[in-house]
Design an enzyme around this catalytic site. Structure first.
Site, PDB file in Angstrom:
ATOM      1  N   TYR A  62      -6.907  -7.997 -34.068  1.00 18.36           N
ATOM      2  CA  TYR A  62      -6.892  -9.262 -33.315  1.00 18.36           C
ATOM      3  C   TYR A  62      -6.999  -9.026 -31.801  1.00 18.36           C
ATOM      4  CZ  TYR A  62      -4.955 -11.115 -37.732  1.00 18.36           C
ATOM      5  OH  TYR A  62      -4.735 -11.438 -39.051  1.00 18.36           O
ATOM      6  N   HIS A  81      -4.539  -3.782 -43.602  1.00 21.51           N
ATOM      7  CA  HIS A  81      -5.180  -5.084 -43.406  1.00 21.51           C
ATOM      8  C   HIS A  81      -6.072  -5.484 -44.589  1.00 21.51           C
ATOM      9  CE1 HIS A  81      -6.377  -7.844 -39.832  1.00 21.51           C
ATOM     10  NE2 HIS A  81      -6.522  -8.483 -40.960  1.00 21.51           N
TER      11      HIS A  81
HETATM   12  P1  NDP Z   1      -4.589 -21.612 -40.670  1.00 20.38           P
HETATM   13  O1  NDP Z   1      -4.670 -22.010 -42.092  1.00 20.38           O
HETATM   14  O2  NDP Z   1      -3.273 -21.260 -40.096  1.00 20.38           O
HETATM   15  O3  NDP Z   1      -5.273 -22.753 -39.840  1.00 20.38           O
HETATM   16  C1  NDP Z   1      -5.429 -22.686 -38.452  1.00 20.38           C
HETATM   17  C2  NDP Z   1      -6.352 -23.827 -38.047  1.00 20.38           C
HETATM   18  O4  NDP Z   1      -5.724 -25.069 -38.368  1.00 20.38           O
HETATM   19  C3  NDP Z   1      -6.672 -23.825 -36.588  1.00 20.38           C
HETATM   20  O5  NDP Z   1      -8.008 -24.266 -36.449  1.00 20.38           O
HETATM   21  C4  NDP Z   1      -5.711 -24.852 -36.031  1.00 20.38           C
HETATM   22  O6  NDP Z   1      -6.264 -25.501 -34.908  1.00 20.38           O
HETATM   23  C5  NDP Z   1      -5.580 -25.828 -37.176  1.00 20.38           C
HETATM   24  N1  NDP Z   1      -4.245 -26.436 -37.201  1.00 20.38           N
HETATM   25  C6  NDP Z   1      -3.068 -25.781 -37.198  1.00 20.38           C
HETATM   26  N2  NDP Z   1      -2.048 -26.659 -37.265  1.00 20.38           N
HETATM   27  C7  NDP Z   1      -2.589 -27.884 -37.303  1.00 20.38           C
HETATM   28  C8  NDP Z   1      -2.031 -29.179 -37.361  1.00 20.38           C
HETATM   29  N3  NDP Z   1      -0.732 -29.376 -37.411  1.00 20.38           N
HETATM   30  N4  NDP Z   1      -2.897 -30.251 -37.379  1.00 20.38           N
HETATM   31  C9  NDP Z   1      -4.228 -30.045 -37.341  1.00 20.38           C
HETATM   32  N5  NDP Z   1      -4.817 -28.838 -37.282  1.00 20.38           N
HETATM   33  C10 NDP Z   1      -4.008 -27.762 -37.262  1.00 20.38           C
HETATM   34  O7  NDP Z   1      -5.646 -20.407 -40.476  1.00 20.38           O
HETATM   35  P2  NDP Z   1      -5.654 -18.930 -39.928  1.00 20.38           P
HETATM   36  O8  NDP Z   1      -6.896 -18.349 -40.468  1.00 20.38           O
HETATM   37  O9  NDP Z   1      -5.408 -18.846 -38.479  1.00 20.38           O
HETATM   38  O10 NDP Z   1      -4.447 -18.214 -40.685  1.00 20.38           O
HETATM   39  C11 NDP Z   1      -3.145 -18.112 -40.159  1.00 20.38           C
HETATM   40  C12 NDP Z   1      -2.789 -16.677 -39.856  1.00 20.38           C
HETATM   41  O11 NDP Z   1      -2.957 -15.837 -40.999  1.00 20.38           O
HETATM   42  C13 NDP Z   1      -3.713 -16.016 -38.834  1.00 20.38           C
HETATM   43  O12 NDP Z   1      -3.522 -16.500 -37.520  1.00 20.38           O
HETATM   44  C14 NDP Z   1      -3.379 -14.567 -39.049  1.00 20.38           C
HETATM   45  O13 NDP Z   1      -2.159 -14.256 -38.454  1.00 20.38           O
HETATM   46  C15 NDP Z   1      -3.279 -14.520 -40.575  1.00 20.38           C
HETATM   47  N6  NDP Z   1      -4.552 -14.095 -41.195  1.00 20.38           N
HETATM   48  C16 NDP Z   1      -4.553 -12.896 -41.865  1.00 20.38           C
HETATM   49  C17 NDP Z   1      -5.696 -12.434 -42.464  1.00 20.38           C
HETATM   50  C18 NDP Z   1      -5.667 -11.144 -43.184  1.00 20.38           C
HETATM   51  O14 NDP Z   1      -6.750 -10.650 -43.551  1.00 20.38           O
HETATM   52  N7  NDP Z   1      -4.531 -10.548 -43.410  1.00 20.38           N
HETATM   53  C19 NDP Z   1      -6.973 -13.172 -42.390  1.00 20.38           C
HETATM   54  C20 NDP Z   1      -6.864 -14.437 -41.695  1.00 20.38           C
HETATM   55  C21 NDP Z   1      -5.684 -14.870 -41.146  1.00 20.38           C
HETATM   56  P3  NDP Z   1      -5.877 -25.135 -33.382  1.00 20.38           P
HETATM   57  O15 NDP Z   1      -5.763 -23.633 -33.311  1.00 20.38           O
HETATM   58  O16 NDP Z   1      -7.024 -25.695 -32.628  1.00 20.38           O
HETATM   59  O17 NDP Z   1      -4.583 -25.802 -33.071  1.00 20.38           O
END
Ligand code: NDP
Length: 289
Positions: free
Chosen positions: A51, A124
């Site tokens: 990241y 990862h």
């Molecule tokens: P999420 O499912 O957490 O969704 C994040 C998205 O949802 C962003 O676009 C955010 O917008 C939006 N969002 C969040 N809260 C709200 C809300 N209350 N209302 C409306 N929209 C909302 O997706 P991620 O892919 O970020 O997954 C979360 C975490 O999982 C990652 O940050 C990471 O730490 C981990 N991860 C791990 C992976 C792995 O391979 N191990 C792969 C992918 C993720 P905005 O940011 O604009 O607020």
């Protein structure tokens, strides 16, 4: 402020059930966002070498330990916390598989984070075609025995990867962090985790925002007078998952943390269970090498 309930990992280490995800958070924004999340009650942060924002996490955590509450100084907005109140996860990236490379990658991560220990260190992706994950995991076991990490685990492991790992592993992974949300519920893996004593941690718990528009989720939100994100996060918690939603504004960060004051009924849970559709927001683990 309500702090997330904790859950015991298979070695007794406690983890906050609701953490904050940092994928795609720009390095320059990370420290500010982590501080905001701390104010909202998050104590568990999920980063990764890939990241590129471990340094930002370290900056926010360093600002806390600099004043430690009792001294009364430090950043005006940062809450009074000690290192042991926090739970920090990071992950070894695909290019660093293999025993020696993983040991080096860990040194870089812990130095970027500016920490003396990491709470949870994960592989990862299995990168199964390269076949180095058992060796990579052996490095994690060394780090665990040396006390540099409090718990070790994996991410994106499929059932066959877990089986192969457990042929040689001496420490059962504490966690498997996998894509999981109402459109990809991972029932088989969750069952396997339960049988093995591995905690299920859901990445993209909101389906990267896409599941928020699902009509069933919207109807439940209206019924409970909650937001769609709160319904989905509540569903995860009632299923037993650890969740790490990411958000970029203080309003959403707070909204996503405010999920402990209501319950979904058995019927509500069944309605969400019916939304499974095998939809991935990210890559299938077989395609990442
Ligand atoms: P999420 O499912 O957490 O969704 C994040 C998205 O949802 C962003 O676009 C955010 O917008 C939006 N969002 C969040 N809260 C709200 C809300 N209350 N209302 C409306 N929209 C909302 O997706 P991620 O892919 O970020 O997954 C979360 C975490 O999982 C990652 O940050 C990471 O730490 C981990 N991860 C791990 C992976 C792995 O391979 N191990 C792969 C992918 C993720 P905005 O940011 O604009 O607020």
């Amino acid at each position: 402020m309500r702090i997330s309930p904790r859950l015991a990992l298979n070695n007794g280490v406690m983890i906050d059930r609701l953490g904050f995800g940092l994928y795609k958070v720009p390095s320059a924004d990370t420290s500010g966002l982590v501080t905001m999340a701390l104010e909202a009650g998050y104590r568990h942060f999920d980063t990764a070498a890939m990241y590129g924002n471990e340094t930002g996490v370290g900056k926010a955590v360093g600002a806390l330990s600099a004043f430690d509450g009792s001294a009364g100084g430090g950043a005006e907005t940062a809450p009074s916390l000690r290192r042991e109140d926090l739970f920090i996860t990071t992950k070894v990236w695909n290019e660093d598989h293999g025993y020696d490379a993983t040991m080096r990658a860990f040194d870089t991560s812990i130095s970027n984070l500016g920490l003396e220990y990491i709470d949870l260190y994960l592989i990862h992706w299995p990168c199964a075609k390269r076949g180095l994950y058992p060796e990579t995991y052996r490095a994690l076991e060394t780090l665990y025995r040396e006390g540099k990490v409090r718990a070790i685990g994996v991410s994106n492991f499929q059932p066959a990867h877990l089986d192969r790992l457990l042929d040689t592993a001496e420490v059962v992974p504490a966690v498997n962090q996998i894509e999981l949300h109402p459109w990809l519920q991972q029932a088989e893996l969750r069952g396997k985790h339960e049988a093995l004593g591995i905690r299920t941690e859901a990445w993209s718990p909101l389906g990267r925002g896409q599941v928020l528009q699902d009509p069933v989720i919207l109807a439940l939100a209206a019924e409970h007078e909650r937001t769609p994100a709160q319904i989905i996060l509540r569903w995860h918690l009632q299923l037993g998952n650890i969740v790490i939603p990411k958000a970029s504004s203080y309003a959403r960060i707070r909204e996503n943390h405010n999920v402990f004051g209501f319950e979904l009924s058995g019927t509500d849970m069944a309605d969400v269970a019916a939304l499974e559709r095998g939809f991935r927001t990210g890559s299938h683990p077989d395609n990442v090498n």
